[in-house]
Design an enzyme around this catalytic site. Structure first.
Site, PDB file in Angstrom:
ATOM      1  N   HIS A 105       0.838  -1.204   0.000  1.00 23.40           N
ATOM      2  CA  HIS A 105       0.000   0.000   0.000  1.00 23.40           C
ATOM      3  C   HIS A 105       0.877   1.260   0.000  1.00 23.40           C
ATOM      4  O   HIS A 105       1.932   1.301   0.632  1.00 23.40           O
ATOM      5  CB  HIS A 105      -0.950   0.002   1.203  1.00 23.40           C
ATOM      6  CG  HIS A 105      -1.989   1.068   1.058  1.00 23.40           C
ATOM      7  ND1 HIS A 105      -1.760   2.372   1.428  1.00 23.40           N
ATOM      8  CD2 HIS A 105      -3.239   1.038   0.528  1.00 23.40           C
ATOM      9  CE1 HIS A 105      -2.839   3.095   1.131  1.00 23.40           C
ATOM     10  NE2 HIS A 105      -3.747   2.307   0.587  1.00 23.40           N
ATOM     11  N   GLU A 172      -4.216   1.409  -7.396  1.00 24.72           N
ATOM     12  CA  GLU A 172      -4.451   2.572  -6.544  1.00 24.72           C
ATOM     13  C   GLU A 172      -3.506   3.696  -6.950  1.00 24.72           C
ATOM     14  O   GLU A 172      -2.364   3.757  -6.443  1.00 24.72           O
ATOM     15  CB  GLU A 172      -4.194   2.224  -5.071  1.00 24.72           C
ATOM     16  CG  GLU A 172      -5.115   1.169  -4.523  1.00 24.72           C
ATOM     17  CD  GLU A 172      -5.465   1.433  -3.062  1.00 24.72           C
ATOM     18  OE1 GLU A 172      -6.586   1.131  -2.679  1.00 24.72           O
ATOM     19  OE2 GLU A 172      -4.604   1.953  -2.316  1.00 24.72           O
TER      20      GLU A 172
HETATM   21  O1  LIG Z   1      -6.987   0.903   0.988  1.00 22.35           O
HETATM   22  C1  LIG Z   1      -7.766   1.628   0.414  1.00 22.35           C
HETATM   23  C2  LIG Z   1      -7.352   2.751  -0.383  1.00 22.35           C
HETATM   24  O2  LIG Z   1      -6.122   3.269  -0.019  1.00 22.35           O
HETATM   25  C3  LIG Z   1      -8.396   3.785  -0.593  1.00 22.35           C
HETATM   26  O3  LIG Z   1      -8.626   4.558   0.527  1.00 22.35           O
HETATM   27  P1  LIG Z   1      -9.610   5.800   0.380  1.00 22.35           P
HETATM   28  O4  LIG Z   1     -10.803   5.290  -0.388  1.00 22.35           O
HETATM   29  O5  LIG Z   1      -9.940   6.197   1.759  1.00 22.35           O
HETATM   30  O6  LIG Z   1      -8.910   6.830  -0.436  1.00 22.35           O
END
Ligand SMILES: O=C[C@H](O)COP(=O)(O)O
Length: 253
Positions: A105, A172
């Protein structure tokens, strides 16, 4: 010749470190009740997984037993056992019922200095312990969709080099995490289609899934499927009603 069955939509939620312990359990109870009654999950058209903080994994797994919702961890050690203070190894995660382990991540890369070597080793650790890695990839800065696809596919290829097994690739774009809104549908579909195409040419990763994360929420999946096979949700899953809305959208799609 029969048409191949459409794979179920995959919806993952990472709770990161937002909730306290009891709040996590209350949230999991609501998600479990939702999954146990919603036609999209009971029919198998969508599958859900949740990644709570480490101490909540065992009680959340108990709460979700029989609901069809899978549980996983937000991190995994590169090694399986030994003198690694503070780490949690894949064998323990498998033993307590994890099906998934998130790796790579952007927050772990940015805040805790994890680079490609560590991310690749954690991906390998998940696979050798029978866990599906949720491998987070994506460009750091906003670039054009084609360039983002080129970089992200190259990153994925690098991180999976020499590994075998099904993976969940979570696209992401780092600039879209924690933002008011996700990347554009055009951007997401360009990159996810690139990832899908690359994975489809890798028989050693048969059964892999591509999902999108980064400020994802209701109203998005219908605009990015089937290039994206699901969503990786953060903040916008804190309200379980939003998760229900996403399932409702799938029911009418
Ligand atoms: O792990 C999930 C992602 O990093 C997305 O997080 P978010 O939807 O709060 O931006």
């Amino acid at each position: 010749m029969s048409t191949p069955a459409t794979p179920p939509v995959l919806l993952g939620v990472s709770l990161k470190m937002y909730f306290g312990h009891h709040q996590t359990l209350r949230w999991a109870e609501q998600v479990g009740r939702l999954a146990a009654r919603h036609p999209v999950t009971t029919s198998g058209a969508a599958r859900l997984f949740v990644l709570p903080a480490f101490p909540a994994i065992v009680p959340v797994a108990a709460v979700l037993e029989g609901t069809g919702v899978a549980v996983g961890a937000q991190d995994i050690a590169t090694e399986d056992s030994g003198p690694y203070t503070g780490e949690v190894g894949g064998p323990s995660l498998a033993e307590i019922g994890c099906a998934y382990a998130e790796v790579g991540h952007a927050e772990r890369r940015r805040l805790y200095g994890e680079g490609d070597t560590v991310v690749a080793a954690k991906t390998a650790a998940a696979l050798r312990n029978g866990l599906t890695p949720v491998l987070c990839v994506g460009e750091r800065d906003r670039v054009a969709p084609d360039e983002a696809a080129r970089r992200t596919v190259a990153e994925t290829e690098r991180l999976l080099y020499g590994l075998t097994g099904p993976v969940t690739v979570a696209y992401e774009p780092q600039w879209a995490i924690g933002a008011p809104e996700p990347a554009s549908a055009e951007h997401i579909t360009t990159v996810c289609a690139g990832l899908r195409g690359w994975l489809d040419a890798q028989p050693q990763h048969a059964g892999s899934t591509v999902i999108y994360g980064g400020s994802a929420g209701p109203g998005l999946l219908g605009r990015i499927a089937p290039a994206a096979g699901g969503l990786f949700l953060g903040r916008f899953a804190h309200d379980v009603a939003a998760v229900e809305t996403i399932l409702d959208e799938l029911a009418v799609a």
